[in-house]
Design a protein around this motif. Structure first.
Motif, PDB file in Angstrom:
ATOM      1  N   TYR A 268       0.875  -1.342   0.116  1.00 27.12           N
ATOM      2  CA  TYR A 268       0.089   0.157  -0.083  1.00 27.12           C
ATOM      3  C   TYR A 268       1.027   1.275   0.027  1.00 27.12           C
ATOM      4  CZ  TYR A 268      -4.252   2.813   0.610  1.00 27.12           C
ATOM      5  OH  TYR A 268      -5.116   3.591   0.568  1.00 27.12           O
TER       6      TYR A 268
ATOM      7  N   GLU B  13      -2.879   6.881  10.174  1.00 30.16           N
ATOM      8  CA  GLU B  13      -4.132   6.360   9.778  1.00 30.16           C
ATOM      9  C   GLU B  13      -5.187   7.184  10.256  1.00 30.16           C
ATOM     10  OE1 GLU B  13      -3.399   1.492   9.690  1.00 30.16           O
ATOM     11  OE2 GLU B  13      -3.477   2.632  11.848  1.00 30.16           O
TER      12      GLU B  13
ATOM     13  N   SER C 212      -8.855   4.151  10.349  1.00 29.84           N
ATOM     14  CA  SER C 212      -8.339   2.671   9.526  1.00 29.84           C
ATOM     15  C   SER C 212      -7.832   2.855   8.223  1.00 29.84           C
ATOM     16  CB  SER C 212      -9.473   1.584   9.983  1.00 29.84           C
ATOM     17  OG  SER C 212      -9.659   1.427  11.161  1.00 29.84           O
ATOM     18  N   LYS C 213      -7.633   4.193   7.648  1.00 29.94           N
ATOM     19  CA  LYS C 213      -7.221   4.274   6.424  1.00 29.94           C
ATOM     20  C   LYS C 213      -5.813   4.785   6.412  1.00 29.94           C
ATOM     21  CE  LYS C 213      -7.599   6.870   2.249  1.00 29.94           C
ATOM     22  NZ  LYS C 213      -8.233   8.076   1.706  1.00 29.94           N
TER      23      LYS C 213
END
Length: 173
Positions: free
Chosen positions: A23, A68, A71-72
């Motif tokens: 990511y 984050e 949660s991203k």
């Protein structure tokens, strides 16, 4: 995202989890393509560096800061052990999270860990196009040390090396 977003809304962890390496690589490739027209070779460069970091990782002398929100992953910074020096790499904050002090927070965390590990020197490579980042690095005592013409990221640019001597940084505090 709320207009009232603040640093308190962001969590920062210092360990990599499954999916992070891919990511982080994706975020760099996607963001730098949109903002600076970097090519696929830049994404491959990040992937290779992340693999190198993972393969030599020791939590006593290396660190990641994964930012984050809900949660991203929205930001990232890495300190990589290079012997007596530490390399600052892969500093990224998504555009919608800029301007809330997260860059300063990450640099403060970086500097604290740098001193804790008693590194004598820190350095980073960036490009001439990243003015805001360069300004932030200079506020923390990094100074330009080298510049080379490059087409490594799919376009012509100048790669710039910045260095911080910890003796100089200690004397400023």
């Amino acid at each position: 995202m709320s207009a009232k977003l603040s640093l308190e809304d962001i969590t920062i962890r210092t360990e990599l989890r499954p999916g992070d390496i891919g990511y982080i690589t994706y975020l760099h490739g996607s963001l730098y393509s949109r903002e600076y027209n970097y090519g696929l070779s830049f994404e491959a460069y990040v992937a290779k560096g992340m693999l190198e970091f993972y393969e030599q990782y020791n939590p006593a002398t290396n660190r990641v800061w994964v930012c984050e929100h809900q949660s991203k992953m929205i930001g990232f910074l890495l300190l990589m052990n290079r012997g007596t020096a530490a390399q600052l790499r892969y500093f990224l904050i998504l555009p919608e999270y800029r301007g809330i002090g997260l860059g300063k927070k990450l640099m403060d965390l970086y500097m604290d860990f740098l001193r804790q590990c008693q590194y004598q020197l820190s350095y980073l490579w960036t490009t001439h196009e990243l003015y805001t980042a360069a300004h932030l690095y200079q506020k923390y005592g990094f100074h330009p040390a080298e510049e080379v013409e490059s087409s490594a990221f799919g376009k012509t640019l100048k790669e710039k090396k910045y260095i911080l001597s910890l003796e100089v940084a200690r004397s400023k505090n």
